[in-house]
Design a protein around this motif. Structure first.
Motif, PDB file in Angstrom:
ATOM      1  N   GLU A  21       0.824  -1.206   0.000  1.00 14.84           N
ATOM      2  CA  GLU A  21       0.000   0.000   0.000  1.00 14.84           C
ATOM      3  C   GLU A  21       0.859   1.258   0.000  1.00 14.84           C
ATOM      4  O   GLU A  21       0.583   2.219  -0.719  1.00 14.84           O
ATOM      5  CB  GLU A  21      -0.934  -0.016   1.208  1.00 14.84           C
ATOM      6  N   ARG A  22       1.917   1.249   0.788  1.00 12.81           N
ATOM      7  CA  ARG A  22       2.796   2.424   0.815  1.00 12.81           C
ATOM      8  C   ARG A  22       3.548   2.578  -0.506  1.00 12.81           C
ATOM      9  O   ARG A  22       3.735   3.692  -0.998  1.00 12.81           O
ATOM     10  CB  ARG A  22       3.772   2.326   1.991  1.00 12.81           C
ATOM     11  N   LEU A  23       3.963   1.467  -1.090  1.00 15.74           N
ATOM     12  CA  LEU A  23       4.735   1.548  -2.332  1.00 15.74           C
ATOM     13  C   LEU A  23       3.887   2.133  -3.465  1.00 15.74           C
ATOM     14  O   LEU A  23       4.354   2.972  -4.236  1.00 15.74           O
ATOM     15  CB  LEU A  23       5.267   0.168  -2.723  1.00 15.74           C
ATOM     16  N   VAL A  24       2.626   1.704  -3.586  1.00 11.75           N
ATOM     17  CA  VAL A  24       1.794   2.220  -4.666  1.00 11.75           C
ATOM     18  C   VAL A  24       1.412   3.670  -4.416  1.00 11.75           C
ATOM     19  O   VAL A  24       1.316   4.473  -5.355  1.00 11.75           O
ATOM     20  CB  VAL A  24       0.558   1.325  -4.891  1.00 11.75           C
ATOM     21  N   ASP A  25       1.208   4.051  -3.165  1.00 13.46           N
ATOM     22  CA  ASP A  25       0.812   5.424  -2.855  1.00 13.46           C
ATOM     23  C   ASP A  25       1.991   6.396  -2.891  1.00 13.46           C
ATOM     24  O   ASP A  25       1.855   7.524  -3.370  1.00 13.46           O
ATOM     25  CB  ASP A  25       0.161   5.492  -1.467  1.00 13.46           C
ATOM     26  N   GLU A  26       3.149   5.949  -2.398  1.00 13.71           N
ATOM     27  CA  GLU A  26       4.277   6.856  -2.222  1.00 13.71           C
ATOM     28  C   GLU A  26       5.310   6.761  -3.333  1.00 13.71           C
ATOM     29  O   GLU A  26       5.889   7.787  -3.745  1.00 13.71           O
ATOM     30  CB  GLU A  26       4.935   6.592  -0.867  1.00 13.71           C
ATOM     31  N   ALA A  27       5.564   5.560  -3.830  1.00  9.07           N
ATOM     32  CA  ALA A  27       6.534   5.389  -4.917  1.00  9.07           C
ATOM     33  C   ALA A  27       5.854   5.264  -6.275  1.00  9.07           C
ATOM     34  O   ALA A  27       6.518   5.322  -7.309  1.00  9.07           O
ATOM     35  CB  ALA A  27       7.405   4.161  -4.670  1.00  9.07           C
ATOM     36  N   ARG A  28       4.541   5.064  -6.266  1.00  6.87           N
ATOM     37  CA  ARG A  28       3.752   4.878  -7.498  1.00  6.87           C
ATOM     38  C   ARG A  28       4.234   3.663  -8.295  1.00  6.87           C
ATOM     39  O   ARG A  28       4.406   3.703  -9.500  1.00  6.87           O
ATOM     40  CB  ARG A  28       3.768   6.157  -8.341  1.00  6.87           C
ATOM     41  N   VAL A  29       4.401   2.557  -7.560  1.00  8.30           N
ATOM     42  CA  VAL A  29       4.685   1.248  -8.156  1.00  8.30           C
ATOM     43  C   VAL A  29       3.765   0.241  -7.475  1.00  8.30           C
ATOM     44  O   VAL A  29       3.777   0.121  -6.242  1.00  8.30           O
ATOM     45  CB  VAL A  29       6.160   0.836  -7.986  1.00  8.30           C
ATOM     46  N   ALA A  30       2.966  -0.465  -8.260  1.00  4.87           N
ATOM     47  CA  ALA A  30       2.012  -1.424  -7.712  1.00  4.87           C
ATOM     48  C   ALA A  30       2.609  -2.826  -7.687  1.00  4.87           C
ATOM     49  O   ALA A  30       3.234  -3.268  -8.660  1.00  4.87           O
ATOM     50  CB  ALA A  30       0.729  -1.425  -8.519  1.00  4.87           C
ATOM     51  N   THR A  31       2.422  -3.519  -6.574  1.00  6.75           N
ATOM     52  CA  THR A  31       2.843  -4.913  -6.401  1.00  6.75           C
ATOM     53  C   THR A  31       1.674  -5.695  -5.799  1.00  6.75           C
ATOM     54  O   THR A  31       0.578  -5.158  -5.629  1.00  6.75           O
ATOM     55  CB  THR A  31       4.056  -4.996  -5.457  1.00  6.75           C
ATOM     56  N   ILE A  32       1.915  -6.945  -5.475  1.00  8.23           N
ATOM     57  CA  ILE A  32       0.895  -7.779  -4.835  1.00  8.23           C
ATOM     58  C   ILE A  32       1.475  -8.385  -3.555  1.00  8.23           C
ATOM     59  O   ILE A  32       2.535  -9.024  -3.603  1.00  8.23           O
ATOM     60  CB  ILE A  32       0.427  -8.918  -5.768  1.00  8.23           C
TER      61      ILE A  32
END
Length: 384
Positions: free
Chosen positions: A332-343
């Motif tokens: 959640e932090r990576l997609v919100d803050e770094a703008r990279v989505a993972t699972i």
């Protein structure tokens, strides 16, 4: 409303993809490749749409495609399937649904290996079955005989095996497959084998189908996917392969699900299976290069990257990387803050999840992977 579905949340894939869109993020979560796929397959599908029949094809699939699938497995896996032992479906998930509906009696137990594809559990339960879980753990994700023995009961009827294993990017070894075959024969179990990643393998490894092991020819449903073979996930052409007695029952379940699959796409995949072995090989080489590129970038950023033997994915171990977050928080932090989505890999567990592993998709253009690495690296430095 049926409680199995009414109580179910949005899948992790849709949730993370929506979050990626909202943040303008690079989506390394959902598993689809950049690029068009093989031009010969696209052209064959377009020609067939304009020049051939668009009425109902045979319920079990076009004869040309069923024979092409049997021939493909003869060349690549030394299997002696006939066209009559192949049932074409509208994607591999429909094949899974048909197989489970056809083979489960209410109260039957199905052994599943976690982490698992999120469709398995609701499909088993909706068919009246009871999933029982064998937990696999990183970094090896090995199937242990003791865990199988602990999970099996007199009500166990099926084993559902994903190999190569999507969430973990591993391949079941010949030794473990032999053990599983002996286990199934000894307990009179049928195996449903989700083998959609069978051609997306790396480092010279060759997929070994469970149906080819002693005692398994008559008790295995082998499921494959054209979408994974040709990186055309939107085609939704899959298939089930099984000995005649099983295939007849599988076909009866399939006829009341989708009944059939668009004929132009079937002709396209038949053309691809007959002529595109070189494309499949070259795609494997490209995907392996993407894996190595992303793995190198993540390691340089300080992440502990787990081995990736197959599929479109690799994972990082957060604990070994010195990151004191669970996988959901990290994602959640990576997609919100770094703008990279993972699972987060915990999403692939129905119980007792592993919570320190995050999965990345690497079948993207080099520029996309490089930008993702740059963003992740900067973000990691910011939280250090």
């Amino acid at each position: 409303m049926n409680p199995i579905y009414s109580s179910m949340g949005t899948t992790i894939f849709e949730a993370m993809s929506a979050r990626a869109r909202a943040n303008g993020a690079i989506n390394l979560g959902q598993g689809f490749a950049d690029g068009r796929g093989p031009e010969a397959v696209l052209e064959a599908g377009a020609r067939a749409l304009l020049e051939r029949s668009n009425q109902y094809p045979p319920m079990a699939g076009l004869p040309e495609l069923r024979q092409a699938i049997a021939d493909h497995y003869a060349r690549h896996q030394a299997l002696n399937l006939t066209a009559e032992e192949v049932i074409v479906t509208s994607g591999a998930t429909e094949a899974l649904a048909a197989a489970l509906l056809a083979l489960i009696e209410p109260g039957d137990e199905v052994l599943c290996f976690q982490p698992l594809y999120d469709a398995y559990v609701p499909l088993i339960r909706r068919a009246g079955g009871i999933p029982r879980f064998v937990r696999l753990s990183p970094p090896e994700w090995r199937i242990e005989r003791a865990a199988l023995e602990a999970a099996v009961t007199p009500k166990t009827r099926l084993i559902l095996l994903n190999n190569p294993l999507n969430p973990a990017a591993t391949m079941t070894s010949a030794e473990d497959l032999a053990m599983l075959a002996e286990f199934c024969v000894a307990r009179d179990l049928t195996a449903i084998c989700d083998e959609v990643w069978e051609q997306v393998t790396f480092d010279g490894a060759r997929h070994l189908p469970l149906i080819g092991f002693p005692g398994m020819r008559e008790r295995t449903v082998k499921i494959g996917s054209a979408g994974k073979l040709f990186a055309l996930t939107g085609f939704k052409v899959g298939w089930m392969c099984a000995a005649p007695a099983l295939a007849r029952v599988l076909a009866k379940a399939h006829q009341f699900l989708t009944f059939t699959t668009p004929p132009n796409l079937q002709w396209a995949i038949a053309e691809g299976l007959a002529s595109q072995d070189a494309w499949i090989h070259d795609a494997r080489v490209r995907f392996q290069a993407g894996r190595d590129r992303l793995a190198a970038g993540l390691r340089a950023a300080g992440f502990a990257v787990l081995p990736s033997a197959a599929t479109y994915f690799l994972s990082v171990d957060l604990t070994a990387s010195g990151i004191a977050m669970d996988d959901v928080t990290f994602s959640e932090r990576l997609v919100d803050e770094a703008r990279v989505a993972t699972i987060p890999v915990s999403a692939f567990y129905a119980e007792d999840p592993v919570t320190n592993v995050v999965r990345f998709c690497f079948v993207k253009e080099d520029a996309v992977l490089d930008e993702a690495i740059t963003r992740v690296t900067a973000w990691r430095e910011g939280i250090a």
